[in-house]
Motif scaffolding. Structure first.
Motif, PDB file in Angstrom:
ATOM      1  N   SER A  81       1.075  -1.318  -0.137  1.00  0.00           N
ATOM      2  CA  SER A  81       0.099   0.238   0.334  1.00  0.00           C
ATOM      3  C   SER A  81       0.885   0.876   0.145  1.00  0.00           C
ATOM      4  O   SER A  81       2.273   1.075   0.739  1.00  0.00           O
ATOM      5  N   LEU A  82       0.072   2.371  -0.791  1.00  0.00           N
ATOM      6  CA  LEU A  82       1.275   3.588  -0.507  1.00  0.00           C
ATOM      7  C   LEU A  82       0.559   4.837   0.732  1.00  0.00           C
ATOM      8  O   LEU A  82      -0.398   4.680   0.559  1.00  0.00           O
ATOM      9  N   ARG A  83       1.208   4.582   1.041  1.00  0.00           N
ATOM     10  CA  ARG A  83       1.230   5.254   2.650  1.00  0.00           C
ATOM     11  C   ARG A  83       1.776   7.118   2.299  1.00  0.00           C
ATOM     12  O   ARG A  83       3.006   7.074   1.965  1.00  0.00           O
ATOM     13  N   TYR A  84       1.072   8.253   2.498  1.00  0.00           N
ATOM     14  CA  TYR A  84       1.297   9.314   2.881  1.00  0.00           C
ATOM     15  C   TYR A  84       1.581   9.963   3.657  1.00  0.00           C
ATOM     16  O   TYR A  84       0.846   9.904   4.758  1.00  0.00           O
ATOM     17  N   PHE A  85       2.922  10.998   4.503  1.00  0.00           N
ATOM     18  CA  PHE A  85       3.236  11.246   5.476  1.00  0.00           C
ATOM     19  C   PHE A  85       3.521  12.888   5.524  1.00  0.00           C
ATOM     20  O   PHE A  85       4.329  12.866   4.428  1.00  0.00           O
ATOM     21  N   GLY A  86       2.838  13.377   5.829  1.00  0.00           N
ATOM     22  CA  GLY A  86       3.735  15.300   5.834  1.00  0.00           C
ATOM     23  C   GLY A  86       4.468  15.419   6.840  1.00  0.00           C
ATOM     24  O   GLY A  86       4.830  14.519   7.501  1.00  0.00           O
ATOM     25  N   ASP A  87       5.355  16.372   6.107  1.00  0.00           N
ATOM     26  CA  ASP A  87       6.476  16.911   7.402  1.00  0.00           C
ATOM     27  C   ASP A  87       5.858  16.780   8.840  1.00  0.00           C
ATOM     28  O   ASP A  87       5.168  17.683   9.641  1.00  0.00           O
ATOM     29  N   GLY A  88       7.096  16.796   9.159  1.00  0.00           N
ATOM     30  CA  GLY A  88       7.181  16.201  10.882  1.00  0.00           C
ATOM     31  C   GLY A  88       6.021  15.345  11.596  1.00  0.00           C
ATOM     32  O   GLY A  88       5.745  14.637  12.882  1.00  0.00           O
ATOM     33  N   ASP A  89       5.341  14.401  10.412  1.00  0.00           N
ATOM     34  CA  ASP A  89       4.668  13.260  10.754  1.00  0.00           C
ATOM     35  C   ASP A  89       5.698  12.176  11.635  1.00  0.00           C
ATOM     36  O   ASP A  89       6.240  11.838  11.120  1.00  0.00           O
ATOM     37  N   THR A  90       4.904  11.721  12.870  1.00  0.00           N
ATOM     38  CA  THR A  90       5.304  10.200  13.241  1.00  0.00           C
ATOM     39  C   THR A  90       5.165   8.779  11.829  1.00  0.00           C
ATOM     40  O   THR A  90       4.291   8.338  12.371  1.00  0.00           O
ATOM     41  N   VAL A  91       5.859   8.485  11.682  1.00  0.00           N
ATOM     42  CA  VAL A  91       5.883   7.070  11.027  1.00  0.00           C
ATOM     43  C   VAL A  91       5.642   6.039  12.086  1.00  0.00           C
ATOM     44  O   VAL A  91       5.207   5.259  11.406  1.00  0.00           O
ATOM     45  N   LEU A  92       7.050   6.125  12.778  1.00  0.00           N
ATOM     46  CA  LEU A  92       6.722   4.587  13.578  1.00  0.00           C
ATOM     47  C   LEU A  92       7.144   5.190  15.209  1.00  0.00           C
ATOM     48  O   LEU A  92       8.304   6.330  15.027  1.00  0.00           O
ATOM     49  N   SER A  93       7.061   4.812  16.302  1.00  0.00           N
ATOM     50  CA  SER A  93       7.346   4.853  17.686  1.00  0.00           C
ATOM     51  C   SER A  93       7.859   3.646  18.233  1.00  0.00           C
ATOM     52  O   SER A  93       6.779   2.603  17.998  1.00  0.00           O
ATOM     53  N   PRO A  94       8.470   3.717  19.033  1.00  0.00           N
ATOM     54  CA  PRO A  94       8.689   2.970  19.922  1.00  0.00           C
ATOM     55  C   PRO A  94       6.933   2.384  20.874  1.00  0.00           C
ATOM     56  O   PRO A  94       6.545   1.451  21.230  1.00  0.00           O
ATOM     57  N   GLU A  95       6.364   3.244  20.792  1.00  0.00           N
ATOM     58  CA  GLU A  95       5.119   3.631  22.240  1.00  0.00           C
ATOM     59  C   GLU A  95       4.207   2.766  21.034  1.00  0.00           C
ATOM     60  O   GLU A  95       3.079   1.725  21.708  1.00  0.00           O
ATOM     61  N   ASP A  96       4.390   1.903  19.753  1.00  0.00           N
ATOM     62  CA  ASP A  96       3.713   1.454  18.690  1.00  0.00           C
ATOM     63  C   ASP A  96       3.459   0.177  18.912  1.00  0.00           C
ATOM     64  O   ASP A  96       2.426  -0.278  18.567  1.00  0.00           O
ATOM     65  N   GLY A  97       4.393  -0.348  19.659  1.00  0.00           N
ATOM     66  CA  GLY A  97       4.638  -1.907  20.016  1.00  0.00           C
ATOM     67  C   GLY A  97       5.214  -2.988  18.844  1.00  0.00           C
ATOM     68  O   GLY A  97       5.819  -1.859  17.788  1.00  0.00           O
ATOM     69  N   PRO A  98       5.152  -4.446  18.380  1.00  0.00           N
ATOM     70  CA  PRO A  98       5.790  -4.900  17.985  1.00  0.00           C
ATOM     71  C   PRO A  98       5.624  -3.923  16.506  1.00  0.00           C
ATOM     72  O   PRO A  98       4.753  -3.642  16.296  1.00  0.00           O
ATOM     73  N   VAL A  99       6.805  -3.852  14.993  1.00  0.00           N
ATOM     74  CA  VAL A  99       6.325  -3.448  13.993  1.00  0.00           C
ATOM     75  C   VAL A  99       5.669  -4.405  13.098  1.00  0.00           C
ATOM     76  O   VAL A  99       6.249  -5.796  13.421  1.00  0.00           O
ATOM     77  N   LYS A 100       4.794  -3.998  12.951  1.00  0.00           N
ATOM     78  CA  LYS A 100       3.890  -4.554  11.247  1.00  0.00           C
ATOM     79  C   LYS A 100       3.894  -4.282  10.209  1.00  0.00           C
ATOM     80  O   LYS A 100       3.267  -4.758   9.315  1.00  0.00           O
ATOM     81  N   THR A 101       5.138  -3.704   9.856  1.00  0.00           N
ATOM     82  CA  THR A 101       4.892  -3.398   8.478  1.00  0.00           C
ATOM     83  C   THR A 101       6.892  -3.112   8.269  1.00  0.00           C
ATOM     84  O   THR A 101       7.134  -2.824   8.968  1.00  0.00           O
ATOM     85  N   PHE A 102       6.627  -3.961   6.345  1.00  0.00           N
ATOM     86  CA  PHE A 102       8.088  -4.004   6.144  1.00  0.00           C
ATOM     87  C   PHE A 102       7.952  -2.534   4.891  1.00  0.00           C
ATOM     88  O   PHE A 102       6.677  -2.520   4.212  1.00  0.00           O
ATOM     89  N   ASN A 103       8.521  -1.412   4.988  1.00  0.00           N
ATOM     90  CA  ASN A 103       8.231  -0.173   4.507  1.00  0.00           C
ATOM     91  C   ASN A 103       9.446   0.373   3.338  1.00  0.00           C
ATOM     92  O   ASN A 103      10.514   0.308   3.871  1.00  0.00           O
TER      93      ASN A 103
END
Length: 637
Positions: A42-64
């Motif tokens: 899937s194609l995902r968009y993030f604006g300037d300064g947006d959090t993409v991944l964070s330690p608080e999100d739990g185990p990572v579920k996507t390869f980017n």
């Protein structure tokens, strides 16, 4: 916060695959595996300064994979203040591999820098791709090490291609001809001709007239025939037994022409001449069919036993061919630069020995080498950085010794220049009275050097703190180096000054993750030595000396710092790999320049590199930035 997310539509699958093919590891993956990625991404968009991944999100579920824009890694600064940027990820690069493989949360906050689009693969699809694609699996498990292998394989393939029989037979003879061949006049007695052939280790002698036109050739086969058939006495002039009117080809003729002629007429040597029929070289059957298998031991022995300077000059051309050989057989850049330095050392020693035989200065001395040769990191592009250390004999002063050694050193440095070691523009050479010093004078020089910490001394630190002996006794130098390291280790101010000087050589990346070109010279080029390698060399030097490590080699310094626990092992491995990659790209550029008969340069245009090389170069420069950040944290903040 993530702004939006949109699925890649089926009609975009082909375009997605085309994008992936431009970047490693996808460039080496099968179409079926790329199609699997494109169909499930899937194609995902993030604006300037947006959090993409964070330690608080739990185990990572996507390869980017970054398709456009950049991702910045941030860690909390323990001392407060602004978060520390630990890495940047740009177009075509993947994240977060370690966390995904370890099924854990990321330890670093990933933030978009500018408008950013990422191709994201869910965990289940990642597992399928991981299991069925060996290339993808290898990359995920080894990361930069996998990319390093790809670069080395590319270099190896290029070098092997340059050594292939078809290519060699299509090469002009000027590349294969032995330069400065041994010649004689037709009146020279056979006895002296054979003696000269023996001294120079050659199997033929070309007989020339006063204009250097070849009029005959005398070989070991002719000698056997002469003795067996009693054709002439050993004191007879060589004109009586030479083969007259030797077969000649021009420098622009190809190796194939020579091979065909040799096969047709059953002889083993050909004269190579210029447009005026003057002799410029000799090519042998062995040259044509065995030169691509130059043996390191044989070459070193041949250099080390050469009887004349002209022989050393002619042998230097084989060093380049040996580099091709080593690269083609999988040697890494660290091995190759040590091989080049070893052969350079043998050449320097032989020049010294030949001059001692001609005019012994009469006092023992140690020939020192500094800089890249001192670190055993020389490439084919090198100049002279050398000096002399001596013990003052009883009854003499240091000035008395210098009066003997300096004329000798002037001859040696001049002859080294003839062998390809260009004269140092800064006069860092043994012929300089300021660098021909007694042990006591060197010791006093380094005391003042360390205590003063002047701008000029900091510049000199890049040269004189990487020092070793090439010729002569080593005991005095070993003791001197021990004192130098001990003084620097106990001098915090000098360490800080060294660190400040080291970070002035910034890796060539700008704030937008593009390349920052070298300020002087050809436009749009990078200087791989000053901008790429120097940040590693100088940072490693500061850390090593501060920790009492005396080895001058950069990779060995980093390894020692890791072995004592000063460097994190993963960081050390990444820095060693990055340094080796820049060195490998530099050596390949030198080989390509030689192949095109261009002057050697450390500058390259990054636009001339393939996408993998550009990416790996950016990653290597980024690792240099990380090493400099550690230097700043330890000494300058």
């Amino acid at each position: 916060m993530e702004k939006t997310s949109m699925e890649v539509r089926p009609q975009n699958i082909r375009a997605t695959m085309a994008f992936l093919r431009e970047h490693a590891p996808f460039s080496n993956m099968d179409d079926g595996d790329l199609a699997l990625f494109a169909e499930h991404a899937s194609l995902r968009y993030f604006g300037d300064g947006d959090t993409v991944l964070s330690p608080e999100d739990g185990p990572v579920k996507t390869f980017n994979v970054v398709k456009q824009g950049r991702i910045r890694g941030e860690r909390i600064n323990p001392s407060g203040g602004q978060p520390e940027t630990t890495f940047e990820i740009s177009q075509g690069e993947c994240f977060p591999l370690a966390a995904l493989i370890g099924e854990r949360p990321t330890r670093t906050l990933h933030r978009a820098s500018g408008d950013t689009f990422c191709l994201s693969l869910n965990y289940d699809s990642f597992v399928i791709l991981f299991s069925q694609s060996e290339t993808f699996r290898d990359f995920c498990l080894r990361g930069v090490s996998s990319l390093l292998d790809q670069v080395n394989q590319h270099i190896q393939t290029s070098a092997m291609a340059s050594m292939s029989p078809n290519t060699s037979l299509d090469t002009p003879l000027e590349r294969y001809a032995q330069r400065n061949p041994i010649v004689c006049s037709p009146d020279l007695p056979v006895r002296k001709v054979v003696a000269r052939m023996h001294e120079n280790g050659v199997g033929s002698m070309v007989i020339t007239d006063q204009n250097r036109h070849p009029i005959g050739i005398f070989t070991l086969r002719d000698l056997r025939t002469m003795v067996a058939e009693d054709l002439a006495a050993l004191d007879a002039p060589v004109r009586q037994v030479m083969t007259p009117d030797p077969c000649c080809l021009s420098a622009t003729d190809h190796a194939f022409d020579a091979a065909l002629l040799m096969a047709e007429h059953h002889f083993a040597h050909l004269c190579v001449v210029d447009t005026d029929h003057r002799l410029i070289g000799v090519v042998s059957e062995r040259d044509l069919f065995s030169l691509q298998r130059v043996d390191l031991v044989h070459l070193a022995r041949t250099i080390g036993t050469a009887k004349h300077l002209r022989t050393l000059v002619s042998l230097r051309a084989q060093v380049s061919r040996l580099v091709d050989n080593m690269l083609a057989h999988g040697a890494d850049s660290g091995q190759v630069v040590k091989i080049i330095t070893t052969l350079n050392d043998v050449t320097v020693r032989r020049v010294l020995e030949l001059n001692i035989q001609k005019q012994d200065p009469g006092v023992p001395f140690t020939w020192l080498t500094f800089g890249s040769e001192g670190r055993q990191e020389q490439t084919l592009l090198t100049d002279q950085d050398n000096g002399i250390l001596f013990e003052t004999p009883d009854g003499m002063t240091a000035e008395d010794v210098r009066k003997r050694l300096l004329p000798f050193a002037e001859v040696v440095t001049r002859e080294l220049a003839e062998c390809g070691f260009t004269l140092c523009k800064g006069n860092i050479m043994a012929s300089n009275p300021k660098l021909c010093l007694s042990v006591e004078e060197w010791d006093d020089w380094f005391v003042r050097f360390i205590d003063a910490s002047t701008p000029q001394n900091l510049i000199y630190s890049c040269i004189f703190l990487d020092m070793r002996a090439v010729f002569g006794p080593t005991e005095s130098l070993t003791k001197l180096l021990g004192k130098i390291v001990s003084r620097i280790q106990s001098n915090a101010l000098f360490q800080k000054m060294l660190a400040g000087n080291a970070v002035t050589r910034r890796p060539p990346l700008n704030m937008f993750r593009g390349f920052r070109y070298a300020p002087e010279g050809e436009k749009h080029t990078l200087d791989l030595k000053k901008q790429g390698l120097a940040p590693f060399v100088e940072a490693a030097r500061v850390f090593a000396l501060a920790n009492g490590i005396g080895e001058p080699n950069t990779l060995e310094r980093i390894e020692r710092l890791a072995s004592i626990g000063f460097f994190d092992r993963k960081d050390a491995n990444a820095w060693k790999e990055a340094y080796s990659l820049i060195q490998a790209i530099r050596m390949r550029a030198h080989q390509q320049m030689l192949g095109k008969n261009q002057p050697l340069s450390n500058r390259i245009n990054p636009d001339d590199l393939n996408p993998l090389d550009r990416r790996i170069l950016r990653e290597s420069f980024r690792q240099a930035q990380r090493l400099q950040q550690k230097l700043e944290t330890n000494y300058l903040l």
